[in-house]
Design a protein around this motif. Structure first.
Motif, mmCIF file in Angstrom:
data_model
loop_
_atom_site.group_PDB
_atom_site.id
_atom_site.type_symbol
_atom_site.label_atom_id
_atom_site.label_comp_id
_atom_site.label_asym_id
_atom_site.label_seq_id
_atom_site.Cartn_x
_atom_site.Cartn_y
_atom_site.Cartn_z
ATOM 1 N N MET A 1 6.015 -1.641 10.104
ATOM 2 C CA MET A 1 5.634 -2.481 8.978
ATOM 3 C C MET A 1 6.298 -1.960 7.712
ATOM 4 S SD MET A 1 1.896 -2.980 7.330
ATOM 5 C CE MET A 1 1.734 -3.892 5.834
ATOM 6 N N THR A 2 6.769 -2.869 6.910
ATOM 7 C CA THR A 2 7.314 -2.481 5.616
ATOM 8 C C THR A 2 6.276 -2.789 4.543
ATOM 9 O OG1 THR A 2 8.334 -4.644 5.288
ATOM 10 C CG2 THR A 2 9.675 -2.930 6.331
ATOM 11 N N GLY A 3 6.381 -2.100 3.424
ATOM 12 C CA GLY A 3 5.475 -2.348 2.317
ATOM 13 C C GLY A 3 5.917 -3.563 1.538
ATOM 14 N N SER A 4 4.976 -4.129 0.776
ATOM 15 C CA SER A 4 5.321 -5.271 -0.063
ATOM 16 C C SER A 4 4.381 -5.349 -1.255
ATOM 17 C CB SER A 4 5.252 -6.574 0.736
ATOM 18 O OG SER A 4 3.922 -6.833 1.146
ATOM 19 N N ILE A 5 4.904 -5.908 -2.317
ATOM 20 C CA ILE A 5 4.110 -6.164 -3.514
ATOM 21 C C ILE A 5 3.858 -7.661 -3.498
ATOM 22 C CG2 ILE A 5 4.016 -5.986 -6.017
ATOM 23 C CD1 ILE A 5 6.265 -3.807 -5.686
ATOM 24 N N GLU A 6 2.643 -8.040 -3.128
ATOM 25 C CA GLU A 6 2.346 -9.447 -2.904
ATOM 26 C C GLU A 6 1.910 -10.174 -4.158
ATOM 27 O OE1 GLU A 6 -0.214 -10.124 0.358
ATOM 28 O OE2 GLU A 6 1.158 -9.156 1.759
ATOM 29 N N GLN A 7 1.381 -9.446 -5.106
ATOM 30 C CA GLN A 7 0.812 -10.131 -6.242
ATOM 31 C C GLN A 7 0.926 -9.251 -7.476
ATOM 32 O OE1 GLN A 7 -3.234 -11.220 -5.448
ATOM 33 N NE2 GLN A 7 -3.739 -11.438 -7.581
ATOM 34 N N LEU B 1 -1.562 -6.388 -6.013
ATOM 35 C CA LEU B 1 -1.963 -6.201 -4.629
ATOM 36 C C LEU B 1 -0.717 -5.700 -3.905
ATOM 37 C CD1 LEU B 1 -4.114 -6.658 -2.391
ATOM 38 C CD2 LEU B 1 -2.989 -8.854 -1.991
ATOM 39 N N VAL B 2 -0.796 -4.469 -3.391
ATOM 40 C CA VAL B 2 0.365 -3.835 -2.773
ATOM 41 C C VAL B 2 0.005 -3.473 -1.331
ATOM 42 C CG1 VAL B 2 2.045 -1.952 -2.947
ATOM 43 C CG2 VAL B 2 0.979 -2.863 -5.029
ATOM 44 N N ARG B 3 0.781 -3.987 -0.384
ATOM 45 C CA ARG B 3 0.588 -3.638 1.029
ATOM 46 C C ARG B 3 1.457 -2.420 1.333
ATOM 47 N NH1 ARG B 3 -2.690 -6.927 3.447
ATOM 48 N NH2 ARG B 3 -2.949 -9.006 2.604
ATOM 49 N N LEU B 4 0.819 -1.408 1.886
ATOM 50 C CA LEU B 4 1.495 -0.136 2.136
ATOM 51 C C LEU B 4 1.546 0.163 3.632
ATOM 52 C CD1 LEU B 4 -0.228 1.668 -0.812
ATOM 53 C CD2 LEU B 4 2.179 1.023 -0.699
ATOM 54 N N PRO B 5 2.669 0.711 4.103
ATOM 55 C CA PRO B 5 2.879 0.900 5.534
ATOM 56 C C PRO B 5 2.257 2.167 6.107
ATOM 57 C CG PRO B 5 4.802 1.629 4.353
ATOM 58 C CD PRO B 5 3.841 1.076 3.313
ATOM 59 N N ARG B 6 1.266 2.704 5.451
ATOM 60 C CA ARG B 6 0.623 3.941 5.897
ATOM 61 C C ARG B 6 -0.899 3.794 5.772
ATOM 62 N NH1 ARG B 6 4.723 4.458 7.891
ATOM 63 N NH2 ARG B 6 6.447 5.768 7.310
ATOM 64 N N HIS C 1 -7.583 1.171 -5.913
ATOM 65 C CA HIS C 1 -8.612 0.905 -4.911
ATOM 66 C C HIS C 1 -7.916 0.640 -3.580
ATOM 67 C CE1 HIS C 1 -12.601 -1.233 -3.833
ATOM 68 N NE2 HIS C 1 -11.974 -0.880 -2.734
ATOM 69 N N LEU C 2 -8.124 1.527 -2.615
ATOM 70 C CA LEU C 2 -7.484 1.409 -1.300
ATOM 71 C C LEU C 2 -8.427 0.782 -0.284
ATOM 72 C CD1 LEU C 2 -5.783 4.915 -1.066
ATOM 73 C CD2 LEU C 2 -4.643 2.713 -1.367
ATOM 74 N N GLU C 3 -7.847 -0.054 0.581
ATOM 75 C CA GLU C 3 -8.590 -0.665 1.683
ATOM 76 C C GLU C 3 -7.755 -0.564 2.946
ATOM 77 O OE1 GLU C 3 -9.174 -4.701 0.472
ATOM 78 O OE2 GLU C 3 -10.499 -4.153 -1.180
ATOM 79 N N ARG C 4 -8.416 -0.503 4.093
ATOM 80 C CA ARG C 4 -7.706 -0.486 5.376
ATOM 81 C C ARG C 4 -7.044 -1.844 5.620
ATOM 82 N NH1 ARG C 4 -8.355 4.050 7.632
ATOM 83 N NH2 ARG C 4 -10.279 5.202 7.422
ATOM 84 N N ASP C 5 -5.893 -1.785 6.273
ATOM 85 C CA ASP C 5 -5.196 -2.990 6.711
ATOM 86 C C ASP C 5 -4.753 -2.722 8.147
ATOM 87 O OD1 ASP C 5 -3.963 -5.435 6.794
ATOM 88 O OD2 ASP C 5 -2.235 -4.850 5.597
ATOM 89 N N GLY C 6 -5.691 -2.832 9.075
ATOM 90 C CA GLY C 6 -5.429 -2.453 10.455
ATOM 91 C C GLY C 6 -5.513 -0.943 10.607
ATOM 92 N N ASP C 7 -4.963 -0.423 11.710
ATOM 93 C CA ASP C 7 -5.047 1.005 11.992
ATOM 94 C C ASP C 7 -4.017 1.837 11.241
ATOM 95 O OD1 ASP C 7 -7.160 0.629 13.716
ATOM 96 O OD2 ASP C 7 -5.863 0.441 15.483
ATOM 97 N N ASP C 8 -2.868 1.249 10.951
ATOM 98 C CA ASP C 8 -1.742 2.037 10.444
ATOM 99 C C ASP C 8 -1.263 1.646 9.053
ATOM 100 O OD1 ASP C 8 -1.665 3.460 12.853
ATOM 101 O OD2 ASP C 8 -0.465 1.879 13.787
ATOM 102 N N ALA C 9 -2.015 0.828 8.340
ATOM 103 C CA ALA C 9 -1.564 0.377 7.025
ATOM 104 C C ALA C 9 -2.756 0.290 6.078
ATOM 105 C CB ALA C 9 -0.864 -0.970 7.144
#
Length: 133
Positions: free
Chosen positions: A1-7, A22-27, A92-100
């Motif tokens: 998974m790659t990271g992205s800045i969605e918003q 809102l930033v999706r992070l690959p870790r 503020h961090l939230e889980r996004d599945g097991d690995d992100a």
């Protein structure tokens, strides 16, 4: 998974500006947490940090943004720094599945010291540092 800045949004209330990202992070959160909650981690993508005491009420000093204190602290989830002149940054961090994870970021400040594009650049560096570019 790659990271992205969605918003990235900006609001103005009187002389206060509020930026939201809102930033999706690959870790996973546990890997991302040190990047937003330690002086060494912030230095890797945000810039140098004068001081950061990792606890509620701890001192924080961010060149260009000022000194202040840690006003919210929930290990692995929430770090909030309030600096002189009324500025506030909340990670503020939230889980996004097991690995992100997802970072919900808010920066409240007065004046024109920060911009949406400046934060977007910082978050692109964060994604790169975490190995998701």
């Amino acid at each position: 998974m790659t990271g992205s800045i969605e918003q990235g949004t900006s609001q103005t209330h009187g002389n206060t500006r509020i930026l939201h990202f809102l930033v999706r992070l690959p870790r996973p959160m546990e890997t991302v947490w040190p990047a937003v909650a330690t002086a060494e981690g912030l230095a890797g993508w945000f810039g140098p940090v004068d001081v950061l005491e990792p606890r509620l009420g701890g001192l924080v000093g961010l060149p260009g943004l000022g000194g202040g204190q840690v006003t919210a602290w929930d290990v692995d989830r929430v770090a909030e720094y309030t600096v002189e002149g009324g500025g506030r940054m909340r990670f503020h961090l939230e889980r996004d599945g097991d690995d992100a994870s997802v970072l919900r970021f808010t920066h409240e400040f007065r004046g024109e010291t920060e911009t949406e594009s400046r934060w977007r650049d910082r978050f692109e560096r964060l994604i790169e540092v975490l190995g998701g570019s």
